[in-house]
Write a protein that holds these residues in place. Structure first.
Motif, PDB file in Angstrom:
ATOM      1  N   ALA A  18       0.835  -1.209   0.000  1.00 46.85           N
ATOM      2  CA  ALA A  18       0.000   0.000   0.000  1.00 46.85           C
ATOM      3  C   ALA A  18       0.864   1.251   0.000  1.00 46.85           C
ATOM      4  CB  ALA A  18      -0.911  -0.001   1.222  1.00 46.85           C
ATOM      5  N   SER A  21       2.404   1.920  -3.501  1.00 47.83           N
ATOM      6  CA  SER A  21       1.525   2.491  -4.532  1.00 47.83           C
ATOM      7  C   SER A  21       1.023   3.864  -4.121  1.00 47.83           C
ATOM      8  CB  SER A  21       0.379   1.531  -4.850  1.00 47.83           C
ATOM      9  OG  SER A  21      -0.562   1.534  -3.818  1.00 47.83           O
ATOM     10  N   THR A  22       0.786   4.064  -2.853  1.00 50.52           N
ATOM     11  CA  THR A  22       0.276   5.370  -2.419  1.00 50.52           C
ATOM     12  C   THR A  22       1.331   6.458  -2.561  1.00 50.52           C
ATOM     13  OG1 THR A  22      -1.001   4.152  -0.777  1.00 50.52           O
ATOM     14  CG2 THR A  22      -1.020   6.542  -0.626  1.00 50.52           C
ATOM     15  N   GLU A  25       1.854   7.386  -6.124  1.00 58.86           N
ATOM     16  CA  GLU A  25       0.805   8.266  -6.639  1.00 58.86           C
ATOM     17  C   GLU A  25       0.901   9.684  -6.090  1.00 58.86           C
ATOM     18  OE1 GLU A  25      -3.364   7.115  -6.262  1.00 58.86           O
ATOM     19  OE2 GLU A  25      -2.798   5.122  -6.986  1.00 58.86           O
ATOM     20  N   THR A  26       0.942   9.753  -4.787  1.00 56.16           N
ATOM     21  CA  THR A  26       0.795  11.054  -4.125  1.00 56.16           C
ATOM     22  C   THR A  26       2.119  11.793  -3.971  1.00 56.16           C
ATOM     23  OG1 THR A  26      -0.939   9.955  -2.852  1.00 56.16           O
ATOM     24  CG2 THR A  26      -0.304  12.168  -2.156  1.00 56.16           C
ATOM     25  N   VAL A  31       2.076  12.353   0.972  1.00 60.50           N
ATOM     26  CA  VAL A  31       1.261  11.254   1.518  1.00 60.50           C
ATOM     27  C   VAL A  31       1.027  11.453   2.991  1.00 60.50           C
ATOM     28  CG1 VAL A  31       1.140   8.938   0.610  1.00 60.50           C
ATOM     29  CG2 VAL A  31       3.370   9.941   1.178  1.00 60.50           C
ATOM     30  N   ASP A  35      -3.764   8.002   4.402  1.00 61.91           N
ATOM     31  CA  ASP A  35      -3.821   7.488   3.029  1.00 61.91           C
ATOM     32  C   ASP A  35      -3.313   6.061   2.966  1.00 61.91           C
ATOM     33  OD1 ASP A  35      -4.683   9.938   2.138  1.00 61.91           O
ATOM     34  OD2 ASP A  35      -2.709  10.616   1.464  1.00 61.91           O
ATOM     35  N   ILE A  36      -2.141   5.872   3.519  1.00 61.99           N
ATOM     36  CA  ILE A  36      -1.515   4.556   3.437  1.00 61.99           C
ATOM     37  C   ILE A  36      -2.311   3.520   4.215  1.00 61.99           C
ATOM     38  CG2 ILE A  36       0.566   3.238   3.985  1.00 61.99           C
ATOM     39  CD1 ILE A  36       2.132   5.906   3.589  1.00 61.99           C
ATOM     40  N   ALA A  39      -5.317   2.565   2.199  1.00 60.49           N
ATOM     41  CA  ALA A  39      -4.949   1.736   1.054  1.00 60.49           C
ATOM     42  C   ALA A  39      -4.613   0.317   1.503  1.00 60.49           C
ATOM     43  CB  ALA A  39      -3.768   2.349   0.316  1.00 60.49           C
ATOM     44  N   GLN A 103       5.208   2.596 -11.351  1.00 60.83           N
ATOM     45  CA  GLN A 103       5.286   2.777  -9.904  1.00 60.83           C
ATOM     46  C   GLN A 103       6.703   3.103  -9.458  1.00 60.83           C
ATOM     47  OE1 GLN A 103       4.922  -0.540  -6.701  1.00 60.83           O
ATOM     48  NE2 GLN A 103       2.879   0.306  -6.900  1.00 60.83           N
TER      49      GLN A 103
END
Lengths: 226, 226
Positions: A18, A21-22, A25-26, A31, A35-36, A39, A103
DNA sequence: CGCCACCGACCAGCCAGTCGGTTTTCCGAC
DNA sequence: GTCGGAAAACCGACTGGCTGGTCGGTGGCG
């Protein structure tokens, strides 16, 4: 549900997945733990249960990132037996289709920005490079042993090769408008072929192979020039 | 004190200077407006008077950064007249003594991490690369014109050369333990010399020059190998 | 007297980490 | 096989600190 002793490892992997990928993205700068946690299918409290601080989680995440990139590199190289082909085996770096790519790159850029300031991250970067260098020096030594290359210290050459891959990767990812995958592949072939040229012995099939790997950009350039 | 019409420009430069050094120290992820304002000798209100948001200031700052790096590159190249020497003129990148270096690298890493996610920064990076490429294609074209190089499209080759510089720079800065300035200089000479080899015509003094610039790493490697 | 440069207290939102509490799991005793 | 209770896993409201941007104000210059 499988349980008990493996739970901890399962959760930690879930969380790292998680986080990877988080953060990809962020961005590491933005982050949040929430968020994490979300996810990963946990609450913030649950996340903190496994990683006691953001810093701890970040370090584990980037270690995992480097581990994965290294593993991909190792596997790609293992598919070849010829030393020169091993050295040129890293074209997976310039593959847009590969989901790891989408990623991995943002994370790699974050990790470098961190490494530029924080000693812990610098050490991680340094260690990752060294592992990559070991792969390359292995291939070079093999080439020396089997007579493809002349005698030399493989370390600085391996570092040059690795840096070339890296530099091309950056351009390819950050300025795709003007740096196509085709350019990237042709580019690392010529550059690495050129850097290795002084060390390669011409033994018939090797010389031929050298032309094939070393001059692709040349053909690309055979278009009418300005 | 000089005043009135130039005031705005003076202040903006003051602020950019402060922003460059503060962001280089603290990192784009952690600087505050207050930090920059104080470094510029202003209050936060005064800073906001000139740059209405953090984002606006950041963009101006990174534009200034790229401007400065480009200017250094242009000047370094301008000190040479021979095309191959022009192409190899960027060794200032690997100079620890240069104060611009200590400031520029951390900022460059930040800018790449930003460019990996934010289109505005990606466009800046892209534009900066293109200007660098123009310098290099200029030198290559000159070499074609004067007969040092064969006919070709200089663009992809220039991008390869530029990427090699960049890749070596990253290693040199982030993993100095294993990538000395000496390695960096030898490395870009061999790699770029190698990449250019297929395009260089051997015209007596040029061929000799080619050996001199293309094989430094080879000499470095003449130490006893493992 | 009005405008421009500048000030800095303040507000509103964000977020890492805390903590008291709840649920689940495990295990030994009966 | 089941019951009790302890420990581990997990939750989420809350707090304290930080920071971007606002805004009412001040001083100086023309």
């Amino acid at each position: 549900m499988a349980s008990i002793p493996e739970l901890e490892e399962i959760r930690r992997n879930q969380i790292l997945e998680a986080a990877l990928s988080t953060i990809a993205e962020t961005g590491a700068a933005h982050v949040t733990m929430d968020d994490i946690a979300q996810a990963a299918g946990l609450s913030k409290g649950g996340l903190i249960h496994y990683y006691r601080s953001k810093n701890e989680l970040f370090q584990a995440t980037f270690k995992e990132l480097f581990e994965r990139i290294f593993e991909l590199s190792r596997e790609s190289m293992a598919q070849h037996s010829d030393p020169m082909e091993k050295i040129l085996a890293f074209d997976f770096l310039y593959d847009l289709e590969n989901p790891y790519t989408r990623q991995g790159y943002p994370l790699l850029f974050d990790s470098m920005a961190l490494a530029a300031r924080e000693p812990d991250y610098q050490a991680m970067f340094d260690a990752w490079v060294d592992r990559w260098i070991e792969l390359l020096t292995g291939a070079i030594r093999q080439g020396i042993a089997d007579g493809s290359f002349v005698e030399m210290d493989p370390d600085p050459l391996a570092r040059t090769i690795s840096a070339i891959y890296h530099g091309i990767a950056i351009r390819w990812y950050l300025a795709p408008r003007s740096h196509s995958s085709e350019w990237a592949v042709n580019s690392f072939r010529t550059a690495i072929g050129g850097a290795m040229a002084p060390y390669r012995k011409k033994t018939g099939q090797d010389a031929e192979k050298g032309q094939g790997t070393g001059n692709t950009l040349m053909e690309m350039n055979r278009n009418p020039a300005a």
